[in-house]
Design a protein around this motif. Structure first.
Motif, PDB file in Angstrom:
ATOM      1  N   ARG A 105       0.836  -1.218   0.000  1.00 16.34           N
ATOM      2  CA  ARG A 105       0.000   0.000   0.000  1.00 16.34           C
ATOM      3  C   ARG A 105       0.862   1.255   0.000  1.00 16.34           C
ATOM      4  N   LYS A 106       0.355   2.269  -0.659  1.00 14.33           N
ATOM      5  CA  LYS A 106       1.091   3.537  -0.628  1.00 14.33           C
ATOM      6  C   LYS A 106       0.967   4.158   0.769  1.00 14.33           C
ATOM      7  N   GLN A 107       1.978   4.887   1.162  1.00 15.35           N
ATOM      8  CA  GLN A 107       2.001   5.483   2.505  1.00 15.35           C
ATOM      9  C   GLN A 107       2.060   7.000   2.388  1.00 15.35           C
ATOM     10  N   LEU A 108       1.195   7.650   3.112  1.00 18.54           N
ATOM     11  CA  LEU A 108       1.148   9.113   3.048  1.00 18.54           C
ATOM     12  C   LEU A 108       2.487   9.709   3.502  1.00 18.54           C
ATOM     13  N   ALA A 109       2.984  10.638   2.705  1.00 22.29           N
ATOM     14  CA  ALA A 109       4.195  11.369   3.114  1.00 22.29           C
ATOM     15  C   ALA A 109       3.706  12.675   3.725  1.00 22.29           C
ATOM     16  N   ASP A 110       4.272  13.066   4.842  1.00 20.92           N
ATOM     17  CA  ASP A 110       3.729  14.269   5.487  1.00 20.92           C
ATOM     18  C   ASP A 110       4.424  15.533   5.004  1.00 20.92           C
ATOM     19  N   PHE A 111       4.917  15.506   3.789  1.00 26.69           N
ATOM     20  CA  PHE A 111       5.547  16.713   3.260  1.00 26.69           C
ATOM     21  C   PHE A 111       5.405  16.725   1.739  1.00 26.69           C
ATOM     22  N   ASP A 112       5.635  17.907   1.179  1.00 26.47           N
ATOM     23  CA  ASP A 112       5.602  18.052  -0.277  1.00 26.47           C
ATOM     24  C   ASP A 112       7.058  18.119  -0.753  1.00 26.47           C
ATOM     25  N   PRO A 113       7.544  17.057  -1.367  1.00 23.93           N
ATOM     26  CA  PRO A 113       8.971  17.030  -1.718  1.00 23.93           C
ATOM     27  C   PRO A 113       9.375  18.108  -2.718  1.00 23.93           C
ATOM     28  N   ILE A 114       8.412  18.555  -3.517  1.00 24.33           N
ATOM     29  CA  ILE A 114       8.774  19.567  -4.529  1.00 24.33           C
ATOM     30  C   ILE A 114       9.003  20.921  -3.847  1.00 24.33           C
TER      31      ILE A 114
END
Lengths: 768, 227
Positions: free
Chosen positions: A296-305
């Motif tokens: 399953r995909k896991q939410l990243a708590d940041f916007d890498p861009i």
């Protein structure tokens, strides 16, 4: 080991994960995508723990250009190997780099593939530097020629070495060795003068071009074989990215297997993390190997861009050309574009000035030649695609290399252009049909540094639905054909078949870049009649008539264009269809401008004035009237011809307001005409017809026009200068300081001392 | 050449053995470990030419330096860690050569892909088919049995012996695994010992609370390495 992403995020079993990945790294090296993913997650989410293992990780990866300590016996194992490499190769190479050197030194033919960040260019530069005799580097694009040229010019300062982007024998009084950087097409010149050169090494970089199912692929193989035949004692090196079977070059071109070797390197120098974003710009981690990383995909708590841009990093957006052309990038990525205010300073101003000088574009939206390309560049935002003029690309690539680029919107042509990595690669699209190109772009994520840290990058796909496709591309092997198109019996179109036949029968003319059959057509009686008419129209005595002479009489102009078209039709063996005719007419117009020494900028301005009806709008404006109702003129877009089915249409659809005509689009289109149609096709046809005519009839006008078409000038002195690598801009400045020029050398006047260094760059090597 | 001499062998209890050894050739022991570690590293398979031409002389230099410095004044991290390898390897050899227990290579050399947490340093199986888990500790200044027993008890509590079983599975017979599942297992505490006399050393060990905790297991072996 499972659910690794989730566990690292939640701080579960971190010791176990480190133990797992360190053990793999020690035993197998940095070859697994999954191991590199795990290290990247650990580095991002568990920086403190990572710090304690960093030294081991960098040692086990054997990236010896980074300073590390040896604190354990296992690290000493790698330290010892590092010392061995330095003692043996006298360079701080990685094991892969050292192995490439070994492969080249111990074989007559060495073919290999390696991931993007392997540092092969560094090895090549040293190799080229150390070669005693001539070297030919063959690359697929002019953009790559330029990149090699710049790197080699700064690396090799010895004035006894010619570094040239054409095959030529020049500067003979001083040069003891030549380095030629050419496309396969330019390489053909080698065979006409092969006795003049002593080639130690042929280096085919990005050699996957041979797999192209096109005339270029066919031509590539033919050049490889001809080089092998003409210089059987030379060394041959083929380099590819990610290809599973680099041995294909040896097999398909029949190299002696006993003195040949091939290898695929899979070791990586940087880590990568893979994410997708949803429609609300939330980002999720996902792994390639779902069994280990989690399904399953896991939410990243940041916007890498945003994070990357704010931290001074750089982001590559892989987008479609249509999205660039139609301005879709502005709307779609505004949240990131807004993070990039204008950059102040003389450096950026200098780049903008250079570009403006060349393209004629301006950065202010109120100006008629407003160029979004330039305006965005002021904010550190680069646009890169195949229709970007080469000169513009060169400037933009220098801009990017200097670290001024925050974001780059690029099509897949970037893979043949900017050879530099980014912190983030965002895939707005994914062409499953071009997996090698996509992989090449993915490989750009993660900047390898000499700092003592683990380097990594982010790869982002634009939607969760693309995760599956992305995983397949990552896991898919890229296999090159082991049989050359030269040997395959499958039929293509007539053009391709004729080309292949000429190559196989050795009847392809290196001098004219055309087949014997083509040349026969271009020397027919009908052609001679047409050429006579063209020359009579274009010349007054021995001098070209002016552009205004051509333009002031519309009937005369139509007749002249018609003659050029007829010549092309005879060559083609049929009449042109309407769509093709429109394209050819536009090309002829551009050829005539070029013959009359109009610069690229001038041509863009003329075309823009026509499309945007600027003269008409100016008159209305002056009389205080609105120009809103004026529609853009019908404007024939570049397209590859011959193509019977090419429709008649305008680049600016009906209803486009004249004032909304994009200067950038006109610039791109103009370059496409000059580069792809005139440069690659029409100039060969017209040049051959005219020169053959001259050789038969001695008509000096034909010789003159042929030279104009091929070189843009009929002055032998200027043609020599071009052969020494000067541009027309250089000639404008340096001509008056040159006493004499010939194949032996350039003799300068004493006044050359007064020319500023920056203006002497192109001739620095020839100043003795 | 074994690289050590047995200088003492006593029974602390009927199931607790004490052995003291004197290393005779630290460089030799280290070289064996170093060669094994080198064999495992990916660069060895990657560059066969290096093994043939460049490895030997460089390895000798590395080993000579490390061996000289284990007992020398320098205390850099490599030599301390090497000390632990020497203690591990000599203790492992002692149970194999002297007690005739099962030969299983050092833990670092047998870890497979599925290894999880870092576990014990070395392993063996006694003549009664009981599996033994060894922990080695090296300390430049003090006798290191305290840290060795402390770690044995902690690892046992954390069930690291269970996870190590995955790695040593291929060396174990069914009976030994059955015994393990019934709780029949033993531990080996290997440690650097200084100039302390054997009686004093054993007295100290007996008082150690982690040793007392370890005494409940089927077999306990204490190996003091004079280094």
């Amino acid at each position: 080991m499972k659910d690794v992403i989730k566990n690292i995020q939640n701080n579960v079993d971190i010791d176990g994960i480190f133990s797992f990945v360190l053990n793999n790294l020690y035993r197998n090296g940095p070859v697994s995508v999954t191991d590199m993913e795990i290290l990247t997650y650990l580095s991002l989410y568990r920086p403190e723990e990572f710090k304690t293992h960093k030294n081991s990780i960098l040692n086990y990866m054997a990236i010896f250009y980074k300073e590390t300590e040896r604190n354990t016996l296992k690290e000493v194992v790698f330290g010892q190997y590092k010392r061995y490499i330095i003692d043996t190769y006298h360079k701080s190479y990685t094991p892969i780099q050292a192995d490439i050197v070994k492969g080249i030194n111990s074989n007559k033919c060495f073919s290999f593939s390696a991931p993007t960040s392997t540092g092969k260019s560094h090895v090549f530069m040293n190799l080229i530097h150390d070669c005693k005799n001539d070297i030919v580097v063959i690359v697929p694009s002019r953009a790559l020629i330029n990149e090699y040229y710049l790197r080699l010019s700064s690396a090799i300062l010895n004035k006894e070495v010619n570094i040239l982007t054409f095959i030529d024998k020049i500067n003979t009084n001083f040069a003891t060795k030549n380095i030629f950087i050419v496309t396969p097409e330019r390489c053909r010149e080698l065979f006409r003068q092969k006795e003049l050169f002593n080639v130690d090494l042929f280096l085919f970089d990005e050699a996957q071009l041979s797999n192209e199912d096109s005339k270029r692929g066919l031509y590539f193989d033919s050049i490889v074989r001809r080089c092998y035949k003409a210089f059987p004692d030379s060394k041959f090196v083929f380099a590819h990215p990610f290809v599973k079977n680099p041995e294909s070059q040896i097999e398909k071109n029949h190299f002696n297997r006993e003195s040949s070797y091939s290898i695929q390197y899979t070791q990586k120098n940087v880590g990568q993390m893979f994410l997708c974003k949803d429609e609300n710009w939330n980002f999720y981690h996902f792994g390639i190997d779902t069994a280990i990383m989690g399904a399953r995909k896991q939410l990243a708590d940041f916007d890498p861009i945003s994070k990357t841009i704010k931290n001074g990093g750089s982001v590559l957006f892989y987008v479609s050309k249509a999205k660039i052309y139609k301005g879709g990038i502005l709307a779609h990525f505004s949240r990131y574009i807004d993070l990039c205010p204008e950059i102040k300073g003389s450096k950026i101003d200098s780049y903008i000035e250079q570009l403006s000088h060349y393209t004629g574009g301006e950065t202010s939206p109120n100006k008629s030649h407003y160029s979004l390309l330039l305006a965005l560049l002021k904010r550190g935002i680069v646009i890169h695609h195949g229709s970007l003029p080469l000169q513009t690309r060169i400037i933009i690539e220098e801009f990017t290399k200097e670290g001024l680029c925050r974001m780059c919107f690029a099509t897949s042509t970037l893979e043949q252009g900017i050879n530099m990595p980014f912190d983030v690669v965002f895939l707005d699209r994914m062409e499953s049909s071009k997996p090698l190109s996509v992989k090449n772009l993915i490989g750009r994520a993660g900047r390898s540094s000499i700092d003592s840290k683990f380097d990594y990058g982010y790869v982002i796909v634009s939607s969760p639905s693309r995760m599956g496709n992305f995983r397949s591309i990552m896991l898919q092997d890229e296999i090159l054909d082991t049989v050359s198109s030269l040997e395959k019996s499958d039929k293509h179109d007539e053009d391709f078949n004729e080309f292949k036949e000429a190559i196989l029968n050795d009847t392809y003319s290196d001098e004219y870049n055309l087949s014997e059959k083509d040349l026969e057509k271009l020397t027919s009686v009908n052609i001679e009649k047409i050429i006579n008419e063209i020359l009579d129209s274009l010349f007054n005595g021995n001098n070209l008539i002016s552009l205004s002479d051509i333009n002031e009489d519309n009937i005369f102009k139509v007749l002249l264009y018609g003659r050029f078209e007829t010549l092309y039709s005879i060559y083609l063996g049929r009449d042109l269809e309407r769509g093709e005719s429109n394209v050819l007419n536009t090309a002829i117009k551009i050829i005539l401008w070029k013959i009359h020494e109009k610069t690229f900028k001038n041509i863009c301005w003329y075309r823009y004035a026509y499309a945007s009806k600027s003269h008409e709008r100016e008159i209305l404006k002056k009389s205080g009237m609105s120009t809103d109702n004026i529609e853009a003129a019908f404007f024939t877009e570049y397209s590859d011809i011959p193509n019977k089915n090419h429709p008649v249409y305008s680049l600016f659809p009906i209803g486009t307001k004249a004032k909304d005509v994009s200067y950038d689009l006109i610039m791109y289109d103009t370059y496409d005409y000059i580069d792809k149609l005139i440069g690659f096709k029409l100039s060969d046809v017209y040049y051959a017809a005219l020169l053959k005519f001259y050789k038969k009839n001695g008509d000096e006008r034909a010789n003159k026009l042929a030279k104009y078409i091929k070189y843009g000038t009929d002055s032998d002195r200027h043609i020599w200068m071009l052969r020494y690598g000067l541009t027309f801009e250089d000639i404008e400045i340096l001509d008056e300081h040159i006493e004499r020029i010939g194949s032996d050398q350039i003799t300068f006047k004493s006044s050359i001392i007064n020319v500023p260094d920056i203006q002497k760059e192109s001739i620095q090597r020839f100043l003795n | 050449m074994s690289g050590y001499n047995i200088v003492d062998h006593q029974m602390i209890d009927k199931h607790i053995i004490f052995i003291r050894i004197n290393p005779t050739d630290i460089a030799l022991t280290l070289k064996e470990v170093f060669d094994s570690l080198s064999d495992l590293a990916w660069i060895s398979a990657f560059d066969g030419h290096y093994l043939q031409t460049g490895y030997k002389t460089r390895a000798e230099l590395s080993i000579a330096y490390i061996a000289a410095n284990i007992i020398g004044p320098n205390d850099d991290a490599v030599t301390s860690e090497s000390g632990e390898y020497v203690v591990s390897e000599l203790a492992r050899k002692t149970v194999v050569d002297y007690l005739k227990y099962l030969h299983i290579p050092l833990g670092d050399l047998i870890k497979e892909k599925e290894a999880v947490n870092h576990g014990f340093d070395f392993f063996s199986r006694n003549l009664n088919e009981v599996l033994l888990f060894g922990e080695a500790k090296y300390n430049k200044r003090d006798n290191a049995y305290g840290t060795s027993f402390e770690q044995i008890i902690r690892f046992e509590n954390e069930k690291r012996d269970h996870s190590d079983l995955i790695d040593i599975d291929r060396f174990c017979c069914e009976n030994s695994k059955n015994n393990f599942s019934k709780g029949m297992k033993g531990f080996i505490a290997a440690f650097a010992s200084k100039k302390t006399s054997t009686p004093k050393l054993i007295a100290g060990i007996k008082k150690n609370r982690h040793f007392i905790a370890a005494s409940k297991f089927t077999e306990v072996i204490c190996i003091a390495v004079n280094i």
